[in-house]
Design an enzyme around this catalytic site. Structure first.
Site, PDB file in Angstrom:
ATOM      1  N   TYR A   1       0.851  -1.190   0.000  1.00 56.94           N
ATOM      2  CA  TYR A   1       0.000   0.000   0.000  1.00 56.94           C
ATOM      3  C   TYR A   1       0.888   1.240   0.000  1.00 56.94           C
ATOM      4  O   TYR A   1       1.837   1.328   0.775  1.00 56.94           O
ATOM      5  CB  TYR A   1      -0.883   0.004   1.257  1.00 56.94           C
ATOM      6  CG  TYR A   1      -1.783   1.199   1.362  1.00 56.94           C
ATOM      7  CD1 TYR A   1      -3.085   1.166   0.839  1.00 56.94           C
ATOM      8  CD2 TYR A   1      -1.348   2.380   1.967  1.00 56.94           C
ATOM      9  CE1 TYR A   1      -3.917   2.267   0.930  1.00 56.94           C
ATOM     10  CE2 TYR A   1      -2.186   3.487   2.054  1.00 56.94           C
ATOM     11  CZ  TYR A   1      -3.461   3.422   1.533  1.00 56.94           C
ATOM     12  OH  TYR A   1      -4.287   4.519   1.621  1.00 56.94           O
TER      13      TYR A   1
ATOM     14  N   GLU B   1      -3.697   7.332  -4.190  1.00 59.88           N
ATOM     15  CA  GLU B   1      -3.576   6.074  -3.456  1.00 59.88           C
ATOM     16  C   GLU B   1      -3.298   4.927  -4.425  1.00 59.88           C
ATOM     17  O   GLU B   1      -3.988   4.777  -5.432  1.00 59.88           O
ATOM     18  CB  GLU B   1      -4.890   5.802  -2.715  1.00 59.88           C
ATOM     19  CG  GLU B   1      -4.862   4.543  -1.865  1.00 59.88           C
ATOM     20  CD  GLU B   1      -6.232   4.242  -1.259  1.00 59.88           C
ATOM     21  OE1 GLU B   1      -7.197   4.057  -2.015  1.00 59.88           O
ATOM     22  OE2 GLU B   1      -6.322   4.191  -0.019  1.00 59.88           O
TER      23      GLU B   1
END
Ligand code: ADP
Ligand code: MG
Length: 404
Positions: free
Chosen positions: A119, A207
């Protein structure tokens, strides 16, 4: 403003970032055509909506055990059948709310052999006035759980925009992801590219989840690839990026907010029951605060701006009233550039046009205030005048209670 995954990926590609090949599609035929241009044999068909959690999402119209909004396909036929099932149907994910979102676009992309999922995100941290880069080894579809249950697995690195992105930031990111050797180098390069993409396009948020490490190829080489990305942009900076502005998909936005933007009104829908029409963002914030102080909640933020006309005020009124939760309206105008009599005319006109059924409290102050008050008083409508902000808030809350 948000964009779709495939659009965000196009932007990242312009910054030299490695993205698996893929094609956007509006129809089943386009999805199959897109897949034909890919090498295969593994394809991924992805619903394009402005919300995450698609992989674990459920389609309203399909049986409970049907696949979600991100599906592997092992043949062109399978691409076709997935596209048929997804297009036009409503996908509900943890980010869409119960209403879900209709899938109008798909993205057909190369299937990737995944070794691990990471992530990596960037956002504007208002508290520090810096860009925060957030990294975790626990990427993939359960990142929300990681944030709740094992927050120590998430590392935040802050970058002072005045200083810019430094090599030590890149090393910290690669270290946080536990990468070594060539992957570590790839990660450092990627982190810099992402920071550049973020700042160059005035992002609010970028993101990557997951960022994946591929399974090693025949020569033993693995690479880092961006498999999913979400980007949102500072609306106030969009005038500097016409290409990004052109990516806007109004079908993904709240219809009332789209209509408001056509009239140049700053409107944001909220959860309460008291509609607000105010001029000036600061006054609008203060109005919302004082409504809450009096025990009720605002249904919206609405700034009609400094130079509103009767038409604009009428449009604002109609937009507020389209929200079925609205049980009363508070108009709070300070007439500076905007004259109170113009506002009063707009309010009266709008109230008549929409056949107003809910209580309306109006507080006017400033230029031509007496003329404005007179127009309201002589309108024949049940408009409750207020003397100041506190008085206005108390009155609208009381009126709504009385009407309930
Ligand atoms: P969302 O976050 O909306 O659920 P993602 O694009 O992250 O959607 O996809 C969910 C999961 O599907 C990913 O975590 C990954 O495991 C898998 N996935 C997504 N794209 C691909 C791809 N191109 N190849 C292989 N697996 C993929
Ligand atoms: Mg994802």
């Amino acid at each position: 403003m948000n964009v779709h995954e495939y659009q965000a990926k196009e932007l990242l590609k312009e910054h030299g970032i490695a993205i698996p090949a893929g094609h956007a599609a509006l129809t089943v035929e386009e999805a199959v055509e897109g897949a034909k241009k890919l090498p295969g044999p593994l394809y991924v068909v992805k619903a394009q909506i402005h919300a995450g959690g698609r992989g674990k999402g459920k389609f309203k119209e399909l049986p409970e055990d049907a696949k979600g909004g991100v599906r592997l396909a092992f043949s062109l036929d399978e691409v076709e059948s997935h596209a048929k099932e997804m297009l036009g149907n409503t996908l509900v994910t943890i980010q869409t709310g119960d209403a879900g979102k209709q899938v109008n676009r798909l993205y057909v992309t190369d299937g990737v052999d995944i070794e691990s999922e990471y992530y990596l995100a960037m956002l504007v941290d208002r508290a520090t006035g810096r860009v925060a880069m957030v990294a975790s080894t626990e990427g993939g579809m359960d990142i929300e759980d990681v944030a709740h249950e094992t927050p120590e697995k998430i590392t935040t690195i802050t970058i002072d925009p005045a200083q810019g992105f430094m090599p030590h930031h890149a090393r910290s990111v690669a270290f946080a992801l536990g990468l070594s050797g060539d992957l570590n180098k790839q990660c450092q390069k990627l982190a810099k590219q992402l920071y550049d993409a973020f700042t160059a396009s005035d992002c609010d948020m970028l993101e990557i989840n997951p960022l994946v490490e591929t399974k090693p190829d025949a020569d033993g080489n693995a690479s880092l690839l961006v498999l999913d990305t979400k980007m949102s942009f500072d609306s106030n900076a969009l005038y500097r990026h016409p290409a990004i502005e052109a990516m806007r998909d109004e079908t993904e936005e709240d219809p009332a907010e789209v209509e408001a933007s056509e009239y140049d009104l700053a409107y944001i829908k909220l959860d309460g029951n008291i509609g607000c029409m105010v001029n000036g963002a600061g006054l609008a914030m203060a109005t919302m605060d004082i409504i809450k102080l009096n025990g009720a909640f605002p249904a919206n933020f609405l700034d009609v701006g400094g130079g509103a006309t009767t038409e604009k005020v009428t449009a604002a009124f109609k937009i507020i009233l389209k929200d079925p939760a609205v049980e009363g309206i508070l108009v709070n105008i300070f007439g500076g550039i905007m004259k109170c009599d113009i506002i009063a005319n707009g309010v009266v006109q709008a109230a008549k046009d929409v056949n107003l059924q809910v209580p309306l409290v109006v507080r006017l102050e400033g230029t031509n205030v007496e003329a404005g008050k007179e127009i309201l008083a002589n309108s024949g409508l049940a408009i409750v005048p207020a003397d100041d902000l506190g008085d206005a808030a108390r009155k609208i809350v009381a009126e709504v209670k009385k009407a309930a």
